[in-house]
Design a protein around this motif. Structure first.
Motif, PDB file in Angstrom:
ATOM      1  N   PRO A 175      -5.216   0.810 -12.245  1.00 20.51           N
ATOM      2  CA  PRO A 175      -4.898  -0.617 -12.384  1.00 20.51           C
ATOM      3  C   PRO A 175      -4.391  -1.345 -11.137  1.00 20.51           C
ATOM      4  O   PRO A 175      -4.519  -2.560 -11.083  1.00 20.51           O
ATOM      5  CB  PRO A 175      -3.829  -0.636 -13.489  1.00 20.51           C
ATOM      6  CG  PRO A 175      -3.310   0.742 -13.578  1.00 20.51           C
ATOM      7  CD  PRO A 175      -4.342   1.664 -13.051  1.00 20.51           C
ATOM      8  N   PRO A 176      -3.818  -0.702 -10.116  1.00 16.53           N
ATOM      9  CA  PRO A 176      -3.305  -1.499  -8.991  1.00 16.53           C
ATOM     10  C   PRO A 176      -4.397  -2.306  -8.295  1.00 16.53           C
ATOM     11  O   PRO A 176      -5.515  -1.820  -8.101  1.00 16.53           O
ATOM     12  CB  PRO A 176      -2.727  -0.455  -8.033  1.00 16.53           C
ATOM     13  CG  PRO A 176      -2.474   0.728  -8.872  1.00 16.53           C
ATOM     14  CD  PRO A 176      -3.541   0.737  -9.919  1.00 16.53           C
ATOM     15  N   GLN A 177      -4.060  -3.544  -7.932  1.00 15.54           N
ATOM     16  CA  GLN A 177      -5.016  -4.437  -7.266  1.00 15.54           C
ATOM     17  C   GLN A 177      -4.648  -4.703  -5.814  1.00 15.54           C
ATOM     18  O   GLN A 177      -5.477  -5.173  -5.043  1.00 15.54           O
ATOM     19  CB  GLN A 177      -5.075  -5.782  -8.010  1.00 15.54           C
ATOM     20  CG  GLN A 177      -5.561  -5.694  -9.423  1.00 15.54           C
ATOM     21  CD  GLN A 177      -7.021  -5.283  -9.505  1.00 15.54           C
ATOM     22  OE1 GLN A 177      -7.860  -5.832  -8.818  1.00 15.54           O
ATOM     23  NE2 GLN A 177      -7.302  -4.297 -10.335  1.00 15.54           N
ATOM     24  N   ARG A 178      -3.383  -4.473  -5.452  1.00 20.58           N
ATOM     25  CA  ARG A 178      -2.946  -4.760  -4.077  1.00 20.58           C
ATOM     26  C   ARG A 178      -2.559  -3.466  -3.366  1.00 20.58           C
ATOM     27  O   ARG A 178      -2.146  -2.491  -4.003  1.00 20.58           O
ATOM     28  CB  ARG A 178      -1.737  -5.693  -4.092  1.00 20.58           C
ATOM     29  CG  ARG A 178      -2.041  -7.079  -4.598  1.00 20.58           C
ATOM     30  CD  ARG A 178      -0.852  -7.998  -4.386  1.00 20.58           C
ATOM     31  NE  ARG A 178       0.341  -7.482  -5.029  1.00 20.58           N
ATOM     32  CZ  ARG A 178       0.639  -7.663  -6.293  1.00 20.58           C
ATOM     33  NH1 ARG A 178      -0.165  -8.344  -7.066  1.00 20.58           N
ATOM     34  NH2 ARG A 178       1.725  -7.154  -6.810  1.00 20.58           N
ATOM     35  N   ARG A 179      -2.672  -3.497  -2.039  1.00 22.82           N
ATOM     36  CA  ARG A 179      -2.340  -2.290  -1.281  1.00 22.82           C
ATOM     37  C   ARG A 179      -0.837  -2.073  -1.267  1.00 22.82           C
ATOM     38  O   ARG A 179      -0.056  -3.002  -1.497  1.00 22.82           O
ATOM     39  CB  ARG A 179      -2.886  -2.391   0.142  1.00 22.82           C
ATOM     40  CG  ARG A 179      -2.225  -3.450   0.993  1.00 22.82           C
ATOM     41  CD  ARG A 179      -2.777  -3.390   2.405  1.00 22.82           C
ATOM     42  NE  ARG A 179      -2.310  -4.483   3.204  1.00 22.82           N
ATOM     43  CZ  ARG A 179      -1.118  -4.521   3.814  1.00 22.82           C
ATOM     44  NH1 ARG A 179      -0.280  -3.493   3.667  1.00 22.82           N
ATOM     45  NH2 ARG A 179      -0.765  -5.556   4.516  1.00 22.82           N
ATOM     46  N   LEU A 180      -0.440  -0.848  -0.950  1.00 23.08           N
ATOM     47  CA  LEU A 180       0.983  -0.528  -0.854  1.00 23.08           C
ATOM     48  C   LEU A 180       1.578  -1.213   0.371  1.00 23.08           C
ATOM     49  O   LEU A 180       0.923  -1.285   1.417  1.00 23.08           O
ATOM     50  CB  LEU A 180       1.169   0.988  -0.717  1.00 23.08           C
ATOM     51  CG  LEU A 180       0.919   1.835  -1.954  1.00 23.08           C
ATOM     52  CD1 LEU A 180       0.962   3.318  -1.587  1.00 23.08           C
ATOM     53  CD2 LEU A 180       1.942   1.547  -3.039  1.00 23.08           C
TER      54      LEU A 180
END
Lengths: 173, 96
Positions: A149-154
């Protein structure tokens, strides 16, 4: 209520139901929203949305000041390739990690998953960063999400080498 | 705001706008009014979209002036809405 022939029905109602004298409004009028009221409400909503955008701008400026801090992480060579060390940066409550990639280079990230802020861990065998809460995966070289689910980088942490030590200098969300 | 009681408005009237205190617009103006309200609703939707873009920029940690450009656009819509309200109030005063 039966209507009496030959008599004004409204007058009859007013006499038989006294509450109509105290609340003499047409029921359409009681619920009606005039165009003027609608426009006023719309402008107020518009103002609230504008204030929200401005608040985000202010928060962005405040955050950018907070993210720059120089902190010792470890000595150079303390970490073998394919291993990770976990530390706190920029504040004592913010978990972060530094990875020694297989090519010998270093990469440091916030440990907070960009999906729902669970802790992300390095998995050297799969060469990936894994968030166990919702099976999110990130690329250890770039920090970009690769699955789940993550859409943005760390958020990436800038690492500097000085005098045989590695320092975290800045957090780049 | 206190409304003056109107004794003839007790009962529902099948005719639109009767007893509601509203004066129906002239036939040619109805479309203009509805179009204006639709444009207002669209501008509100655009502001909501600007807010979501600003949130995305904020979460991505963009330190440039992107959020302020969005806030400026949003502010223009607010100023426009305020001017329309003021114009409506002035027209109402002139009518009386």
């Amino acid at each position: 209520m039966s209507r009496i022939p030959g008599r004004d029905y409204r007058q009859q109602l007013a006499e038989e139901e006294p509450w109509r004298q105290q609340f003499p409004y047409h029921w359409d009028a009681d619920e009606a929203v005039t165009r003027r009221e609608f426009v006023r409400f719309a402008v107020l909503t518009s103002g609230a949305l504008f204030v929200g955008t401005v608040v985000l701008g202010i928060l962005g400026k405040l955050d950018s000041r907070k993210r720059t801090k120089r902190q010792l992480i470890m000595k150079v060579g303390e970490l073998e390739p394919g291993h990770a060390k976990y530390f706190h940066y920029p504040n004592s409550g913010d978990q972060a990690m530094i990875l020694r990639l297989n090519d010998g280079s270093y990469a440091a990230y916030s440990q907070k998953c960009t999906h729902l802020s669970c802790a992300v861990y390095y998995q050297p065998k799969e060469n990936t960063l894994h968030c166990p809460c919702h099976e999110g995966y990130f690329d250890p070289v770039t920090g970009e999400p690769t699955a789940g689910p993550p859409q943005r980088r760390l958020p990436r942490i800038t690492v500097e080498e000085q005098g045989g030590n590695l320092y975290a200098t800045e957090m780049n969300p | 705001m206190r409304r003056e009681p109107r004794s003839v408005d007790y009962l529902p009237d099948p005719r639109p706008d009767v007893g509601t205190g509203r004066t129906p617009p002239a036939p040619g103006r109805q479309a203009i009014l509805l179009a204006s309200l639709s444009v207002g609703a669209l501008l509100l939707a655009m502001q909501l979209w600007l807010l979501t873009v600003a949130l995305e920029l904020y979460l991505n940690g963009n330190d440039d002036n992107g959020i302020w450009v969005l806030a400026g656009l949003s502010g223009l819509v607010v100023v426009g809405g305020g001017l329309v309200l003021r114009m409506l109030a002035r027209r109402a005063r002139l009518r009386w």
